[in-house]
Scaffold this motif. Structure first.
Motif, PDB file in Angstrom:
ATOM      1  N   ALA A 116       0.834  -1.207   0.000  1.00 10.18           N
ATOM      2  CA  ALA A 116       0.000   0.000   0.000  1.00 10.18           C
ATOM      3  C   ALA A 116       0.871   1.260   0.000  1.00 10.18           C
ATOM      4  N   ILE A 117       1.963   1.255   0.758  1.00 10.33           N
ATOM      5  CA  ILE A 117       2.877   2.397   0.785  1.00 10.33           C
ATOM      6  C   ILE A 117       3.417   2.652  -0.614  1.00 10.33           C
ATOM      7  N   LYS A 118       3.882   1.604  -1.271  1.00  6.78           N
ATOM      8  CA  LYS A 118       4.467   1.748  -2.612  1.00  6.78           C
ATOM      9  C   LYS A 118       3.416   2.140  -3.654  1.00  6.78           C
ATOM     10  N   GLU A 119       2.228   1.562  -3.571  1.00  2.78           N
ATOM     11  CA  GLU A 119       1.153   1.857  -4.525  1.00  2.78           C
ATOM     12  C   GLU A 119       0.662   3.292  -4.450  1.00  2.78           C
ATOM     13  N   HIS A 120       0.615   3.833  -3.235  1.00  5.08           N
ATOM     14  CA  HIS A 120      -0.011   5.141  -3.031  1.00  5.08           C
ATOM     15  C   HIS A 120       0.982   6.274  -2.776  1.00  5.08           C
ATOM     16  N   GLY A 121       2.275   5.999  -2.897  1.00  7.59           N
ATOM     17  CA  GLY A 121       3.269   7.060  -2.730  1.00  7.59           C
ATOM     18  C   GLY A 121       3.388   7.554  -1.299  1.00  7.59           C
ATOM     19  N   ALA A 122       3.261   6.657  -0.344  1.00  6.91           N
ATOM     20  CA  ALA A 122       3.383   7.008   1.070  1.00  6.91           C
ATOM     21  C   ALA A 122       4.805   6.701   1.551  1.00  6.91           C
ATOM     22  N   VAL A 123       5.042   6.902   2.848  1.00  4.35           N
ATOM     23  CA  VAL A 123       6.353   6.626   3.417  1.00  4.35           C
ATOM     24  C   VAL A 123       6.184   6.149   4.862  1.00  4.35           C
ATOM     25  N   TYR A 124       7.053   5.212   5.250  1.00  3.92           N
ATOM     26  CA  TYR A 124       7.119   4.750   6.631  1.00  3.92           C
ATOM     27  C   TYR A 124       8.490   5.126   7.173  1.00  3.92           C
ATOM     28  N   PHE A 125       8.467   5.897   8.262  1.00  6.23           N
ATOM     29  CA  PHE A 125       9.683   6.294   8.947  1.00  6.23           C
ATOM     30  C   PHE A 125       9.851   5.462  10.207  1.00  6.23           C
TER      31      PHE A 125
END
Length: 170
Positions: A116-125
């Motif tokens: 989901a992060i990769k599909e939607h252009g998000a980021v996990y820190f």
């Protein structure tokens, strides 16, 4: 706070700024974070499914997986270190689909969250476990905004300055 080669990132942020980040980048976050742990995530996911209003807009929002401890007199916030992110994994893809694009916590994420992060252009820190006093020092304002019955797991709106984190998934 001065950290060599750290990138500054203002929050909320959008996909255009996130796409400039790379895994292992050290960042200093500035702006608005919302604290939310598993019980708050469960309620927000239910609200989305029921078409109800959320306690804050998810579009471009940043959630810090944290349950602040009670504040002592004269302090803005109590201890506020990161909690284990996998507790939120069953709810996170839905929140990302509805606009959440920044998550901060500790530990690994599930395949569904990573996708989901990769599909939607998000980021996990990733934040540093055991550094609650450091994170507390970056908080310049704290406001309870939802689910006060959850105690330390309620949703708080934090204003942070130079909150250190590392890009883990982008």
């Amino acid at each position: 706070m001065k950290i060599e080669n750290a990138k500054k990132l203002s929050l909320p942020t959008d996909a255009a700024h996130i796409m400039n980040l790379r895994q292992n980048d050290v960042v200093l976050l500035n702006g608005t974070l919302y604290t939310a742990r598993d019980q708050a995530h469960k309620r927000m996911a239910a609200a989305i499914k029921d078409g109800k209003e959320l306690p804050f807009p998810l579009k471009n929002a940043a959630i810090y997986y944290c349950g602040p401890t009670p504040t002592v007199e004269g302090a803005i916030i109590g201890s506020c270190g990161p909690t284990t992110s996998t507790r939120m994994d069953s709810y996170t893809p839905l929140l990302i689909e509805h606009g959440l694009n920044v998550m901060i916590g500790k530990g690994v994420r599930s395949d569904a969250v990573t996708q989901a992060i990769k599909e939607h252009g998000a980021v996990y820190f990733s934040a540093i476990g055991g550094a609650a006093a450091l994170y507390r020092s970056t908080v310049k304002a704290c406001e309870l905004i939802a689910y006060p019955d959850l105690g330390c797991e309620a949703v708080y709106k934090l204003t942070v300055e130079d909150f250190p984190a590392v890009v883990t998934i982008v």
